[in-house]
Design a protein around this motif. Structure first.
Motif, mmCIF file in Angstrom:
data_model
loop_
_atom_site.group_PDB
_atom_site.id
_atom_site.type_symbol
_atom_site.label_atom_id
_atom_site.label_comp_id
_atom_site.label_asym_id
_atom_site.label_seq_id
_atom_site.Cartn_x
_atom_site.Cartn_y
_atom_site.Cartn_z
ATOM 1 N N SER A 45 59.210 127.848 47.559
ATOM 2 C CA SER A 45 59.331 129.250 47.185
ATOM 3 C C SER A 45 60.738 129.534 46.668
ATOM 4 N N GLY A 46 60.830 130.216 45.520
ATOM 5 C CA GLY A 46 62.131 130.501 44.909
ATOM 6 C C GLY A 46 62.458 129.582 43.753
ATOM 7 N N ASP A 47 61.819 128.404 43.705
ATOM 8 C CA ASP A 47 61.999 127.504 42.559
ATOM 9 C C ASP A 47 61.131 127.985 41.399
ATOM 10 N N ASN A 48 61.467 127.544 40.206
ATOM 11 C CA ASN A 48 60.620 127.834 39.044
ATOM 12 C C ASN A 48 59.220 127.290 39.356
ATOM 13 N N PRO A 49 58.182 128.159 39.378
ATOM 14 C CA PRO A 49 56.866 127.690 39.804
ATOM 15 C C PRO A 49 56.013 127.058 38.706
ATOM 16 N N HIS A 50 56.502 127.016 37.475
ATOM 17 C CA HIS A 50 55.688 126.505 36.359
ATOM 18 C C HIS A 50 55.766 124.981 36.318
ATOM 19 N N LEU A 51 55.246 124.367 37.375
ATOM 20 C CA LEU A 51 55.470 122.942 37.624
ATOM 21 C C LEU A 51 54.778 122.023 36.635
ATOM 22 N N TRP A 52 53.692 122.473 36.020
ATOM 23 C CA TRP A 52 52.924 121.623 35.117
ATOM 24 C C TRP A 52 53.698 121.288 33.842
ATOM 25 N N TYR A 53 54.795 122.005 33.588
ATOM 26 C CA TYR A 53 55.636 121.667 32.443
ATOM 27 C C TYR A 53 56.688 120.606 32.790
ATOM 28 N N ASP A 54 56.748 120.218 34.044
ATOM 29 C CA ASP A 54 57.621 119.114 34.448
ATOM 30 C C ASP A 54 56.842 117.818 34.234
ATOM 31 N N PRO A 55 57.338 116.905 33.389
ATOM 32 C CA PRO A 55 56.590 115.675 33.109
ATOM 33 C C PRO A 55 56.261 114.838 34.346
ATOM 34 N N ALA A 56 56.958 115.073 35.447
ATOM 35 C CA ALA A 56 56.701 114.285 36.664
ATOM 36 C C ALA A 56 55.531 114.824 37.482
ATOM 37 N N THR A 57 55.110 116.056 37.222
ATOM 38 C CA THR A 57 54.138 116.700 38.109
ATOM 39 C C THR A 57 52.735 116.116 38.006
ATOM 40 N N MET A 58 52.177 116.042 36.804
ATOM 41 C CA MET A 58 50.782 115.625 36.676
ATOM 42 C C MET A 58 50.523 114.190 37.134
ATOM 43 N N PRO A 59 51.409 113.236 36.852
ATOM 44 C CA PRO A 59 51.179 111.904 37.425
ATOM 45 C C PRO A 59 51.125 111.929 38.952
#
Length: 302
Positions: free
Chosen positions: A126-140
């Motif tokens: 909570s408090g971090d940028n929540p749009h995690l799917w734009y981080d290339p590390a998230t989906m793998p």
């Protein structure tokens, strides 16, 4: 008085029993084939990835799936609660992006249900940028967790799940390659955005991201300060930034104002979205936005 069974009658009976047994076998096989793992994804990009990993062995329902709707205005319905009640696996973003999921799950207890939260997998809170799917590390990371769950839950198809995971990981490599190519050309280039939807991808490319206080105010539905608005407009009118990135799903009056200033100042803009567009896979969606960004930056000279 009973009559002994003739050979013909016995053969007929044996034939009927054989056919019946065969029919039951076929029905049993069909039932096994149609028994799919029920999955609910809070956002449709996670749902798309689960479909790619599970194929015909999963039944996926995505809650946020309208690319024309502002996700921040979403309200859960009884239909959403019913879908969660019957789900074996629930995948959602976390980091306060979809707080309604926590409430629904708490109100719909199911000891047999498994949850996968993207934020927990990549160490965001909570408090971090929540749009995690734009981080290339998230989906793998999400894909590996989903595949592990499917293999343990449905071991008969584990080999297929493992093969699908490898196919998926190979299919996101062009995204990483595109990011690396953009980074090699545009690292430290100043850009701006109306809100931090694209933030993790911008960081991966290495942009100098400006007007971040303005972006946070927009994301949190608060009014940016007069100072932040003036700084944003100055960056555009003086062409201190080389592209404006905006969220077309949440284009309020302030966003439209900045788009007009950018257009009048001949600063290119690109649209990004928070929901997977219809007819595209996650990979196609990411690549198309990176291609648009690359095109917008074409005229830039170091």
């Amino acid at each position: 008085m009973s009559h002994p069974l003739t050979r013909k009658t016995m053969r007929t009976l044996a034939s009927i029993l054989t056919c019946a047994a065969l029919a039951l076998s076929v029905c049993g096989t069909a039932a096994a084939q149609t028994a799919r793992v029920s999955v609910v994804a809070a956002e449709n990009f996670y749902g798309d990835v689960v479909r790619q990993l599970g194929g015909d062995h999963v039944q996926v329902t995505s809650i946020l799936s309208n690319p024309d709707q502002d996700p921040h205005l979403f309200e859960a319905s009884p239909k959403t609660a019913r879908a969660l009640q019957h789900a074996a696996l629930v995948v959602y973003n976390g980091a306060d992006y979809d707080p309604w999921m926590d409430k629904l799950l708490a109100a719909s207890k199911n000891a047999k249900r498994t949850t996968i939260v993207a934020a927990q997998l990549v160490g965001k809170k909570s408090g971090d940028n929540p749009h995690l799917w734009y981080d290339p590390a998230t989906m793998p990371a999400v894909a590996k967790a989903v595949t592990q769950y499917l293999g343990e839950t449905d071991p008969a198809h584990k080999a297929d799940y493992d093969a699908r995971l490898q196919t998926f990981l190979a299919s996101v490599k062009p995204i990483d390659d595109k990011v690396a190519a953009l980074r090699s050309h545009y690292k430290d280039v100043p850009v701006t955005a109306t809100e931090p939807v694209f933030g993790y991808m911008a960081d991966a490319i290495g942009f100098e991201m400006r007007n971040q206080r303005f972006q946070l105010a927009t994301m949190n539905d608060t009014e940016p300060s007069a100072t932040d608005i003036a700084a944003f407009e100055k960056d555009l009118t003086e062409r201190r930034v080389h592209v404006l990135i905006y969220n077309s799903q949440a284009a309020d009056a302030m966003t439209r104002r900045m788009l007009k200033v950018a257009k009048d100042s001949r600063v290119p803009n690109i649209s990004v979205t928070e929901t997977l567009p219809a007819g595209k896979t996650f990979q196609q969606w990411m690549i198309s936005q990176l291609d648009a960004l690359s095109g917008a930056l074409q005229g830039w000279q170091r």
